[in-house]
Design a protein around this motif. Sequence first.
Motif, mmCIF file in Angstrom:
data_model
loop_
_atom_site.group_PDB
_atom_site.id
_atom_site.type_symbol
_atom_site.label_atom_id
_atom_site.label_comp_id
_atom_site.label_asym_id
_atom_site.label_seq_id
_atom_site.Cartn_x
_atom_site.Cartn_y
_atom_site.Cartn_z
ATOM 1 N N PHE A 1 0.803 -1.217 0.000
ATOM 2 C CA PHE A 1 0.000 0.000 0.000
ATOM 3 C C PHE A 1 0.840 1.273 0.000
ATOM 4 C CE2 PHE A 1 -2.641 -3.120 2.328
ATOM 5 C CZ PHE A 1 -3.687 -3.191 1.437
ATOM 6 N N ASP A 2 1.934 1.265 0.746
ATOM 7 C CA ASP A 2 2.724 2.476 0.933
ATOM 8 C C ASP A 2 4.180 2.092 1.199
ATOM 9 O OD1 ASP A 2 2.744 1.533 3.572
ATOM 10 O OD2 ASP A 2 1.162 2.901 4.206
ATOM 11 N N SER A 3 4.974 3.058 1.613
ATOM 12 C CA SER A 3 6.401 2.789 1.828
ATOM 13 C C SER A 3 6.644 1.790 2.959
ATOM 14 C CB SER A 3 7.145 4.095 2.117
ATOM 15 O OG SER A 3 6.638 4.682 3.292
ATOM 16 N N ARG A 4 5.731 1.721 3.922
ATOM 17 C CA ARG A 4 5.905 0.783 5.037
ATOM 18 C C ARG A 4 5.567 -0.657 4.650
ATOM 19 N NH1 ARG A 4 2.755 3.671 9.748
ATOM 20 N NH2 ARG A 4 2.073 5.081 8.138
ATOM 21 N N THR A 5 4.853 -0.848 3.560
ATOM 22 C CA THR A 5 4.465 -2.202 3.147
ATOM 23 C C THR A 5 5.125 -2.617 1.828
ATOM 24 O OG1 THR A 5 2.472 -1.354 2.056
ATOM 25 C CG2 THR A 5 2.243 -2.097 4.337
ATOM 26 N N LYS A 6 6.156 -1.892 1.423
ATOM 27 C CA LYS A 6 6.810 -2.233 0.149
ATOM 28 C C LYS A 6 7.446 -3.615 0.175
ATOM 29 C CE LYS A 6 11.041 0.224 1.242
ATOM 30 N NZ LYS A 6 11.896 1.344 0.914
ATOM 31 N N GLU A 7 7.829 -4.097 1.361
ATOM 32 C CA GLU A 7 8.403 -5.437 1.476
ATOM 33 C C GLU A 7 7.371 -6.515 1.146
ATOM 34 O OE1 GLU A 7 11.510 -8.129 2.123
ATOM 35 O OE2 GLU A 7 11.594 -5.949 1.947
ATOM 36 N N HIS A 8 6.092 -6.205 1.336
ATOM 37 C CA HIS A 8 5.020 -7.160 1.054
ATOM 38 C C HIS A 8 5.012 -7.572 -0.416
ATOM 39 C CE1 HIS A 8 2.465 -5.889 4.776
ATOM 40 N NE2 HIS A 8 3.701 -6.223 5.093
ATOM 41 N N ALA A 9 5.265 -6.644 -1.302
ATOM 42 C CA ALA A 9 5.327 -6.969 -2.732
ATOM 43 C C ALA A 9 6.467 -7.939 -3.005
ATOM 44 C CB ALA A 9 5.492 -5.701 -3.558
ATOM 45 N N LYS A 10 7.584 -7.766 -2.315
ATOM 46 C CA LYS A 10 8.722 -8.671 -2.473
ATOM 47 C C LYS A 10 8.395 -10.063 -1.914
ATOM 48 C CE LYS A 10 12.060 -4.932 -2.092
ATOM 49 N NZ LYS A 10 13.124 -4.358 -1.243
ATOM 50 N N ILE A 11 7.650 -10.096 -0.814
ATOM 51 C CA ILE A 11 7.240 -11.381 -0.234
ATOM 52 C C ILE A 11 6.378 -12.136 -1.226
ATOM 53 C CG2 ILE A 11 5.806 -12.456 1.559
ATOM 54 C CD1 ILE A 11 6.835 -10.247 3.473
#
Length: 126
Positions: free
Chosen positions: A29-39
């Motif tokens: 959703f935002d800069s704090r959840t950018k790792e989620h896309a990598k997961i």
Amino acid sequence: YAKEFLAYRSCDGLVLVGSGLGHFPVNHFDSRTKEHAKILQTISRLAKKMPVVMVSNCVSGRVNMLVYGSGRKLLTAGVLGNLLDMHFDVAYVKLAYLLSCHKKNLFVLYGQDLRGEISSRSNYAF
């Protein structure tokens, strides 16, 4: 972190324990959840090489990856287990059994009730 999933690259299969209906941190959703896309990308890559299955951490109830967007993303990534109600330990043993004895038909057999491990309906007894 996504790089932690890379430790499973050499494994034959992977069991993910999601919350509720089979949720996992895959929505960006935002800069704090950018790792989620990598997961999600890493899970998708793993699912192309090995069976990746989802179970819920709930005491009872089915995984339903069709209800929310994160589940649909996991389905698209190739994660198995939708509409099943197996506990983690049962899913782990079933996956190990299928990998050792029925690797060719694993993707079909995982979703079938082989020995009473999947109920025809989820019971809620409190």
